[in-house]
Design a protein around this motif. Structure first.
Motif, PDB file in Angstrom:
ATOM      1  N   MET A 153       9.067   3.107 -10.491  1.00  0.00           N
ATOM      2  CA  MET A 153       7.673   1.736 -11.271  1.00  0.00           C
ATOM      3  C   MET A 153       7.529   0.916 -10.575  1.00  0.00           C
ATOM      4  SD  MET A 153      10.360   0.059 -13.656  1.00  0.00           S
ATOM      5  CE  MET A 153      12.590  -1.087 -13.190  1.00  0.00           C
ATOM      6  N   PRO A 154       6.450   0.195 -11.109  1.00  0.00           N
ATOM      7  CA  PRO A 154       5.360  -0.843 -10.080  1.00  0.00           C
ATOM      8  C   PRO A 154       6.858  -1.972 -10.661  1.00  0.00           C
ATOM      9  CG  PRO A 154       4.559  -0.141 -11.988  1.00  0.00           C
ATOM     10  CD  PRO A 154       5.907   1.229 -11.378  1.00  0.00           C
ATOM     11  N   VAL A 155       6.500  -2.788  -9.946  1.00  0.00           N
ATOM     12  CA  VAL A 155       8.088  -3.982  -9.650  1.00  0.00           C
ATOM     13  C   VAL A 155       7.446  -4.625 -10.725  1.00  0.00           C
ATOM     14  CG1 VAL A 155       8.916  -5.788  -8.947  1.00  0.00           C
ATOM     15  CG2 VAL A 155       8.187  -4.350  -7.613  1.00  0.00           C
ATOM     16  N   SER A 156       5.740  -5.211 -11.216  1.00  0.00           N
ATOM     17  CA  SER A 156       6.179  -5.723 -12.560  1.00  0.00           C
ATOM     18  C   SER A 156       6.000  -5.725 -13.843  1.00  0.00           C
ATOM     19  CB  SER A 156       4.300  -6.028 -11.907  1.00  0.00           C
ATOM     20  OG  SER A 156       3.551  -4.938 -12.294  1.00  0.00           O
ATOM     21  N   ALA A 157       6.516  -3.916 -13.450  1.00  0.00           N
ATOM     22  CA  ALA A 157       6.768  -3.439 -15.039  1.00  0.00           C
ATOM     23  C   ALA A 157       7.895  -4.217 -15.507  1.00  0.00           C
ATOM     24  CB  ALA A 157       6.484  -2.359 -14.891  1.00  0.00           C
ATOM     25  N   ALA A 164       4.165   4.548 -16.582  1.00  0.00           N
ATOM     26  CA  ALA A 164       3.381   5.721 -16.495  1.00  0.00           C
ATOM     27  C   ALA A 164       4.272   6.897 -15.808  1.00  0.00           C
ATOM     28  CB  ALA A 164       1.606   6.523 -16.193  1.00  0.00           C
ATOM     29  N   VAL A 165       4.859   8.513 -16.418  1.00  0.00           N
ATOM     30  CA  VAL A 165       5.073   8.608 -15.606  1.00  0.00           C
ATOM     31  C   VAL A 165       4.635  10.408 -15.698  1.00  0.00           C
ATOM     32  CG1 VAL A 165       7.433   7.527 -15.808  1.00  0.00           C
ATOM     33  CG2 VAL A 165       6.380   9.563 -17.536  1.00  0.00           C
ATOM     34  N   ASP A 166       5.371  10.811 -14.830  1.00  0.00           N
ATOM     35  CA  ASP A 166       5.408  12.526 -14.172  1.00  0.00           C
ATOM     36  C   ASP A 166       5.638  13.577 -15.874  1.00  0.00           C
ATOM     37  OD1 ASP A 166       4.802  14.869 -13.380  1.00  0.00           O
ATOM     38  OD2 ASP A 166       6.313  14.897 -12.162  1.00  0.00           O
ATOM     39  N   LYS A 167       3.921  14.328 -16.315  1.00  0.00           N
ATOM     40  CA  LYS A 167       4.228  14.500 -17.271  1.00  0.00           C
ATOM     41  C   LYS A 167       5.006  15.545 -17.525  1.00  0.00           C
ATOM     42  CE  LYS A 167       0.652  12.414 -19.419  1.00  0.00           C
ATOM     43  NZ  LYS A 167       1.354  12.174 -20.609  1.00  0.00           N
ATOM     44  N   SER A 173      16.373  16.081 -13.881  1.00  0.00           N
ATOM     45  CA  SER A 173      16.058  15.204 -14.880  1.00  0.00           C
ATOM     46  C   SER A 173      16.442  15.865 -15.937  1.00  0.00           C
ATOM     47  CB  SER A 173      14.839  15.389 -15.490  1.00  0.00           C
ATOM     48  OG  SER A 173      14.939  14.070 -16.173  1.00  0.00           O
ATOM     49  N   LEU A 174      16.725  17.792 -16.603  1.00  0.00           N
ATOM     50  CA  LEU A 174      17.087  18.362 -17.658  1.00  0.00           C
ATOM     51  C   LEU A 174      18.582  18.473 -17.560  1.00  0.00           C
ATOM     52  CD1 LEU A 174      14.525  20.978 -18.310  1.00  0.00           C
ATOM     53  CD2 LEU A 174      15.136  19.298 -19.572  1.00  0.00           C
ATOM     54  N   LEU A 175      18.925  18.666 -16.362  1.00  0.00           N
ATOM     55  CA  LEU A 175      20.276  18.919 -15.759  1.00  0.00           C
ATOM     56  C   LEU A 175      20.770  17.897 -15.928  1.00  0.00           C
ATOM     57  CD1 LEU A 175      21.767  22.136 -14.477  1.00  0.00           C
ATOM     58  CD2 LEU A 175      21.596  20.682 -12.414  1.00  0.00           C
ATOM     59  N   GLY A 222       9.391  12.990 -17.783  1.00  0.00           N
ATOM     60  CA  GLY A 222      10.029  11.468 -17.073  1.00  0.00           C
ATOM     61  C   GLY A 222      11.052  11.801 -16.675  1.00  0.00           C
ATOM     62  N   ASN A 223      11.770  11.211 -15.603  1.00  0.00           N
ATOM     63  CA  ASN A 223      12.951  11.430 -15.282  1.00  0.00           C
ATOM     64  C   ASN A 223      14.574  10.388 -16.148  1.00  0.00           C
ATOM     65  OD1 ASN A 223      13.132   8.775 -14.675  1.00  0.00           O
ATOM     66  ND2 ASN A 223      13.033   8.465 -13.107  1.00  0.00           N
ATOM     67  N   TYR A 224      15.533  10.811 -15.291  1.00  0.00           N
ATOM     68  CA  TYR A 224      16.453  10.843 -16.608  1.00  0.00           C
ATOM     69  C   TYR A 224      16.512   8.616 -17.031  1.00  0.00           C
ATOM     70  CZ  TYR A 224      21.084   9.590 -17.272  1.00  0.00           C
ATOM     71  OH  TYR A 224      22.315   9.476 -17.921  1.00  0.00           O
TER      72      TYR A 224
END
Lengths: 262, 98
Positions: A153-157, A164-167, A173-175, A222-224
């Motif tokens: 994520m960007p620093v400001s978030a 917004a993340v990878d679809k 991540s699943l593992l 998204g990730n974990y």
């Protein structure tokens, strides 16, 4: 003989001797009797988990963890947002001991009777070693998560979940989320090792705890870091519902004794 | 007399009785408990439980303390050091007997 290894060696030798003399049946009978005695000695300790308050405590802690993450996302930006998150984290830390105390004081003792445990030195050593190991793992995890969050994520978030993340869910991540779910499901089994024979519906809870986290991981992008809050929320709810149902069952099946019984 | 029979004859008779064995086993798992707890766990009658406890007290295995919890009278029970040792020896003797 207190040394468990020496005791085990002695037991194996006894089995060998009994086999030679054709007395294995008698030995098994004696072992069963000893196991039954062991079960009786452990009964007071089992009350700590069979009344459901431990599960409620764990569920509350997990819910507070999840809500502390969500509070940083959904609450409007103000100094109270951080304080609310800290308060929820504090609640998560104290939930388990508080609920265990409530269970002992107000649920078990009025119904079963008063009992207290002997202080054990080995328990304190275990707790200190456990704390040290947990601290090392926590610091390592925090370091790793901060690095991951910085990448994601960007620093400001304000929070990873708001970004917004990878679809597409990654395999890693699943593992990770499946492993997280499985660990919590195993913990659930440990909580209910005694009561799961009586409460068959807890098997459904176990199955849900195993199956739902990877499903959430698969459905949510998204990730974990993005997937773990809803998974934690779900796990907390399952523990809370299961604990509440167990508590209701315990209260119904253990009536307080007549006043003259003491 | 062969070895298993000798081991059986050495088993502590005070603890070997099933009712008292349950009481001692329960007490060995706790530091102390009240009469009500043993009553609920053993499902014995009050008289039966009192008799067993009196025998265990006579043998020096159990300590009985009459006290109050607030205004409610409470009978506290705990296993003595001798009692714990006897219980450990009983369990070892049980395995040695077979």
């Amino acid at each position: 003989m207190k040394n468990p290894i020496a005791r085990y060696i002695q037991f194996v030798r006894k089995i060998e001797q009994a086999k030679r003399e054709g007395r294995t049946g008698e030995l098994i009978k004696a072992a069963r009797e000893n196991a039954e005695i062991q079960t009786i000695t452990m009964r007071p300790r089992q009350y700590a988990v069979t009344n459901g308050t431990a599960e409620i405590g764990w569920g509350t802690a997990w819910l507070c963890f999840a809500l502390s993450i969500y509070s940083s996302v959904f609450l409007p930006a103000s100094p109270w947002r951080g304080r609310m998150g800290m308060l929820l984290l504090l609640c998560a830390c104290v939930a388990m001991p508080v609920w265990m105390w409530v269970g002992k004081k107000f649920v078990v003792q009025p119904r079963i009777g008063y009992f207290s445990f002997r202080p054990e030195k080995s328990r304190w050593i275990g707790m200190i070693v456990g704390l040290a190991v947990a601290a090392v793992i926590s610091i390592a995890m925090a370091h790793w998560l901060v690095q991951k969050a910085g990448q994601a994520m960007p620093v400001s978030a304000p929070h990873a979940a708001a970004v917004a993340v990878d679809k597409n869910p990654s395999r890693l991540s699943l593992l990770q989320i499946s492993g997280y779910g499985l660990l919590n499901a195993i913990l659930y089994l440990m909580f209910n090792a005694v009561s799961i024979k009586e409460h068959r519906w807890k098997r459904i809870c176990f199955a849900l705890l195993v199956a739902v986290p990877p499903t959430i991981g698969f459905l949510l992008p998204g990730n974990y870091l993005h997937v773990s809050p809803p998974v934690t929320l779900f796990q907390g709810l399952i523990y809370l519902i299961s604990g509440a149902a167990t508590l209701v069952w315990f209260l119904r099946h253990h009536q307080p004794p007549a006043p003259d019984a003491g | 007399m062969n070895e298993p029979l000798r081991a059986i004859s050495k088993l502590d008779r005070v603890i070997h009785e099933p009712g008292r064995l349950i009481i001692v086993a329960l007490l060995s798992g706790v530091k102390e408990c009240d009469f009500q707890f043993l009553l609920a766990e053993t499902k014995m009658s009050k008289g039966n439980l009192s008799t067993h406890l009196a025998k265990l007290e006579t043998a020096g295995y159990v300590e009985i303390e009459k006290t109050y919890r607030g205004k409610v009278p409470m009978t506290l029970l705990r296993l003595t050091r001798t009692g714990r040792k006897a219980f450990e020896e009983y369990r070892q003797g049980l395995m040695a007997a077979f």
